[in-house]
Design an enzyme around this catalytic site. Sequence first.
Site, short mmCIF file in Angstrom:
data_model
loop_
_atom_site.label_atom_id
_atom_site.label_comp_id
_atom_site.label_asym_id
_atom_site.label_seq_id
_atom_site.Cartn_x
_atom_site.Cartn_y
_atom_site.Cartn_z
N GLY A 74 0.79 -1.22 0.00
CA GLY A 74 0.00 0.00 0.00
C GLY A 74 0.82 1.27 0.00
O GLY A 74 0.46 2.26 -0.65
N THR A 75 1.94 1.26 0.72
CA THR A 75 2.78 2.45 0.79
C THR A 75 3.32 2.83 -0.59
O THR A 75 3.28 3.99 -0.99
CB THR A 75 3.94 2.25 1.78
OG1 THR A 75 3.41 2.15 3.11
CG2 THR A 75 4.93 3.41 1.73
N SER A 198 -3.29 -3.35 -0.35
CA SER A 198 -2.16 -4.10 0.20
C SER A 198 -2.63 -5.47 0.67
O SER A 198 -3.59 -5.58 1.43
CB SER A 198 -1.56 -3.32 1.38
OG SER A 198 -0.39 -3.96 1.86
N HIS A 200 -1.53 -7.81 2.76
CA HIS A 200 -1.49 -8.29 4.14
C HIS A 200 -2.63 -7.74 5.00
O HIS A 200 -2.83 -8.17 6.13
CB HIS A 200 -0.14 -7.99 4.80
CG HIS A 200 0.05 -6.58 5.24
ND1 HIS A 200 -0.04 -6.19 6.56
CD2 HIS A 200 0.35 -5.46 4.55
CE1 HIS A 200 0.19 -4.90 6.66
NE2 HIS A 200 0.44 -4.42 5.45
N CYS A 324 1.66 2.22 12.43
CA CYS A 324 2.82 3.00 11.97
C CYS A 324 3.22 4.05 13.00
O CYS A 324 4.30 4.62 12.92
CB CYS A 324 2.49 3.68 10.65
SG CYS A 324 1.94 2.54 9.37
#
Length: 378
Positions: A74-75, A198, A200, A324
Amino acid sequence: MKKRPYIYADNAATTKLAPEALEAMMPFLTDEYGNPSSLYSFSRSAKKALADARAVIAECIGASPEEVFFTSGGTESDNWAIKGFLPYGKVIASAIEHHAVMNSLAYYDHFQHGPGKLLSVDKRGTVSFKSLENALSRRVALVSVMLANNEIGTIEPVRELAAMTHEYGAAFHTDAVQAVGHIPVNVEALGVDLLSASAHKFHGPKGIGFLYCKKGDPLERFLDGGQQEAGMRAGTENVAAIVGMATALRLCCERMNEVTARLTEMTSCFSKIINANIPEATFNGDSEHRLPGHISLSIPGISGEALMHVLDLKGIAVSTGAACDSRSTKISDVLKAIRLPVKLAKGTIRITLGAYNTVDQAQYIADKIVEYFRIVSK
């Protein structure tokens, strides 16, 4: 005395790998290890698996296979979406975006020599239409608003926001990392131009994700090198992880109604116990338009971080906010944006139940929170 199994209730941070996804991955980690870009017959299995996975993911989100680009997660997908529109004009985003968007916006600001526009939200965390309308102009190239918030679970009115954005000729990106695999996501129905996801977060492997980009929309190449991903992102594809991601997403979509019903029962059980024993507690986010199983709970007079550690000692994993930010004890930008009072913000924890949780576990977590509250309230 038999030890109670550890209860994992931080599914917004990451999820357990589905056994079916692992099984699908194994051949490409052992015998079928060919490079899908190679021309000899040994690579045909990997090449076919790559194409099949792309088709499965496209079908799950209502896209065409050529509109799906594989990334490391995703990042990277968020970075690509934001930085890929850097040459075309201004980029604006909501005030509650993930750091992958916020810090990409800061990168944009560095090159544009000016602060990026942040769209305000109401106390439920819903993006203000008025704020977007005031920010839009013909100079705006891209608007980025997440589909569902990772800290408070609010689902944003993306379809309406995207329609307003298109009236000004700008493209619309949504960070759907928390949403894909958990609520119905159809890019055509949403009217988005770009979407990040993403694996996961929906029981796939870590280190893999995808970016949807609507065919015909401008997007700069992200990694130079070979011709992988239609020449847009170079690098040998992680076939095993891609296969695992596609398998996990297909399973999530097939089981979505069943899982959502069970999560609704879990959260209802949890909420009833909290409301009956801690009437001062506040549930953050939109009560109706929210992710299933997502609970953002604020309790005045306690430390959310202390409660997290107490629950950990009792065999329960929850979060104080976005994972995060787990090393920081400051009030998160999201809680600031929804104007949550400081005394409540400091006593906030995030409980995110998933497909592998049970009603008994939800009840146990609530009971332990009540137990701790009574101790500190004496």
